[in-house]
Design an enzyme around this catalytic site. Structure first.
Site, mmCIF file in Angstrom:
data_model
loop_
_atom_site.group_PDB
_atom_site.id
_atom_site.type_symbol
_atom_site.label_atom_id
_atom_site.label_comp_id
_atom_site.label_asym_id
_atom_site.label_seq_id
_atom_site.Cartn_x
_atom_site.Cartn_y
_atom_site.Cartn_z
ATOM 1 N N PRO A 35 36.536 36.389 25.316
ATOM 2 C CA PRO A 35 35.955 35.380 24.459
ATOM 3 C C PRO A 35 34.953 34.384 25.672
ATOM 4 C CG PRO A 35 37.830 34.942 23.088
ATOM 5 C CD PRO A 35 38.050 35.773 24.396
ATOM 6 N N GLY B 22 36.646 39.475 31.592
ATOM 7 C CA GLY B 22 35.542 38.218 30.755
ATOM 8 C C GLY B 22 34.207 38.116 31.648
ATOM 9 N N ARG B 23 34.000 37.498 32.812
ATOM 10 C CA ARG B 23 32.561 38.306 33.425
ATOM 11 C C ARG B 23 32.204 39.066 33.601
ATOM 12 N NH1 ARG B 23 32.943 34.034 38.079
ATOM 13 N NH2 ARG B 23 35.257 34.992 37.980
ATOM 14 N N LYS C 103 45.838 32.640 24.415
ATOM 15 C CA LYS C 103 44.760 32.647 25.502
ATOM 16 C C LYS C 103 45.574 31.341 26.929
ATOM 17 C CE LYS C 103 41.606 34.337 28.550
ATOM 18 N NZ LYS C 103 40.495 33.635 29.151
ATOM 19 N N GLY D 249 41.470 37.610 35.105
ATOM 20 C CA GLY D 249 41.282 36.780 36.155
ATOM 21 C C GLY D 249 40.259 38.133 36.996
ATOM 22 N N ASP D 250 39.248 38.375 37.672
ATOM 23 C CA ASP D 250 39.041 38.778 38.478
ATOM 24 C C ASP D 250 39.011 40.150 38.781
ATOM 25 O OD1 ASP D 250 37.994 36.546 40.003
ATOM 26 O OD2 ASP D 250 40.096 36.603 41.475
ATOM 27 N N CYS E 288 40.245 27.316 28.130
ATOM 28 C CA CYS E 288 38.885 26.749 28.544
ATOM 29 C C CYS E 288 39.106 25.825 29.675
ATOM 30 C CB CYS E 288 37.980 25.729 27.311
ATOM 31 S SG CYS E 288 36.455 25.620 27.183
#
Length: 403
Positions: free
Chosen positions: A30, A255-256, A169, A232-233, A127
Site C-alpha cells: 500500500p 512498493g516503490r 506489515k 525493500g529494494d 509507516c
C-alpha cells in the site's frame, strides 16, 4: 505455450494467505496516493491477455489498497469510502488498516467483514511518516507489545468468523537501538494472523540507505507456521529472486519499484514461474499505459477529469524515466488538465523510441534521509503504556488521516 515455458520450474509455490491462493507470490505494498483502484486495475490487466513470451499476468498477484485509518472508516468519511472501493475484477479485495486503538481497530474490521467490503485485511505497523509515529502509530507501535497484541487480536477476532485472513506489515523497529520485528512477528503468529511482511529498514531510516534483507531471513527462522514476506529494494524481478535466495522468504512485497512500471508484476509472475521473459515496452506502449492510467483515474474520481490529471502528474516522471522526452515536454506534461491536453503532448513525442534499458531501471521514488523518529513523550522509556500515553492514544486517531 512454448516448450521453455512448459518445462520451466517455478521458483516458489503459490502464496497461501488464509483461504486465498495467490498464484504469483507477490504483494503490492500500500502506498498513499498511489495504490488506488485505478492503479491496481492497471497492474492487474498488464499481460492478462497472455504475454506472448510467457503467458505471465499481473492478475496473479495480491493488490492491497492504500492505508485507511480505522476511525475514518468507522465514521464513513467520503474519501475513506472511496479509498476502500474495489473494482468488480478484484479478488481478493484487500484493505489495509491503520490504528492505534484496539477498540476502533476491531470496529473497523467488523464493518469490513459484516458488510462484505474486504476478503483480506492487512494491518499497518510499518509507516515511518512523522504524523503517524508521533501519535504512536505505524512503525512506532510494536514497541508497545501489549498495545500491538491488542490491535492484532481485536482484528483477528472480528475477521475470523467471516473467514477473512489478517496479515501484518512492519519494519525492523524504531531505530537500531529499538528493534521490534522478532517480538512482533511471534506475537502476530500467536494471535492467529495469516502472514507477516517485513520491510528491512527501521523507521529512522525511512527509505534511505539499503534494506537489510538478513532481518527477513531471521524473521523467517523465528516465525515458522505462517508465510513470511520480504519487502525493500525490489526494483526488478531479478531483485525479487535474489531476496528469496538470500532470505528463504515465502513471497515478496513490492512498493516503490512499480512506480511508473505497472508491468513489473508481469515480470515478477514470469520470474517466479521460472522464465526469463521480461516486459520491455517502447515509448508508444508506455504512453498508452500512461493514458489508460489517466482514464482509470477519471473513473475513480467519478468523472472529474481535472482531479484525475492532477493525480497522474506525479506518475509522469516515473513513466518516462530513461526515455528521450525533452524537458519542455516533461514540464508541460506536469501541467496537464485534461485528456485532450495529454493526447496532444503525447503526440509531440517520438513514440517509436525503444525501451532504453538501464536508464529506465533502478530506484524510483524519494529515498529521503535518516532521521530521529517523532514519538509520543517518553515512548521509549518502557514497552508498556503509561497513563498519559493511554490518554494520548485514545485521541490519536482523531488527528491522523493517512500516511
Amino acid at each position: 505455450m512454448s516448450a521453455s515455458v512448459a518445462t520451466a520450474k517455478p521458483v516458489l509455490p503459490p502464496l497461501q494467505i488464509g483461504r486465498h491462493t495467490i498464484e504469483s507470490p507477490v504483494v503490492l505494498a500500500p502506498m498513499a496516493g498511489i495504490t488506488n483502484r485505478a492503479f491496481r486495475r492497471l497492474c492487474r490487466e498488464y499481460g492478462s491477455a497472455g504475454s506472448e513470451a510467457s503467458g505471465a499476468s499481473g492478475a496473479t498477484s495480491l493488490y492491497v489498497n492504500e492505508m485507511v485509518t480505522s476511525r475514518a472508516l468507522v465514521e464513513r468519511t467520503p474519501e475513506t469510502m472511496r479509498l476502500i472501493s474495489h473494482g468488480p475484477e478484484e479478488h481478493p479485495r484487500s484493505v489495509q488498516l491503520y490504528s492505534v486503538d484496539p477498540v476502533t481497530a476491531g470496529l473497523a474490521a467488523r464493518m469490513l467483514v459484516t458488510e462484505d467490503r474486504a476478503d483480506h485485511i492487512d494491518l499497518n505497523f510499518g509507516c515511518p511518516v512523522p504524523k503517524v509515529t508521533r501519535k504512536g502509530g505505524g512503525a512506532a507501535l510494536p514497541w508497545k507489545t501489549d498495545l500491538f497484541r491488542g490491535i492484532v487480536s481485536a482484528v483477528v477476532r472480528e475477521a475470523n468468523p467471516y473467514n477473512v485472513p489478517v496479515t501484518v506489515k512492519m519494519r525492523i523497529g524504531i531505530d537500531a537501538d529499538h528493534v521490534t520485528y522478532l517480538d512482533a512477528g511471534r506475537i502476530a503468529e500467536g494471535e492467529g494472523v495469516a502472514a507477516v511482511a517485513l520491510h528491512g529498514r527501521t523507521a529512522a531510516q525511512a527509505y534511505s540507505g539499503q534494506a537489510d534483507w538478513s532481518a527477513i531471513a531471521r524473521l523467517k527462522e523465528a516465525v515458522t507456521t505462517i508465510p513470511v514476506l520480504g519487502n525493500g529494494d525490489i526494483w526488478s524481478a531479478e531483485d525479487a529472486l535474489e531476496m528469496v535466495r538470500q532470505t528463504g522468504c515465502d513471497g515478496v512485497v513490492v512498493g516503490r519499484g512499480c512506480l511508473g512500471r505497472p508491468w513489473l508484476f508481469t515480470d515478477l509472475a514470469s520470474a517466479f514461474a521460472g522464465t526469463a521473459s521480461r516486459v520491455q515496452p517502447g515509448l508508444r506502449e508506455v504512453t498508452e499505459t500512461l493514458r489508460r492510467h489517466t482514464a482509470y483515474l477519471i473513473d475513480f474520481y467519478d468523472g472529474d477529469e481535472l482531479r484525475a490529471c492532477r493525480d497522474i502528474r506525479k506518475h509522469i516522471a516515473w513513466y518516462l524515466k530513461g526515455f528521450p522526452a525533452g524537458s519542455s515536454v516533461r514540464n508541460q506534461l506536469a501541467l496537464v488538465d485534461g485528456l485532450q491536453a495529454l493526447d496532444d503532448l503525447i503526440g509531440t513525442m517520438d513514440l517509436d523510441a525503444p525501451w532504453p534499458g538501464d536508464p529506465a531501471e533502478g530506484q524510483r521514488g524519494r529515498a529521503g534521509s535518516p532521521r530521529v523518529v517523532a514519538l509520543p513523550e517518553n515512548w521509549l522509556k518502557s514497552r508498556e503504556l503509561n497513563e498519559a500515553q493511554r490518554a494520548q492514544i485514545a485521541q490519536a486517531e482523531l488527528s491522523v488521516s493517512g500516511g
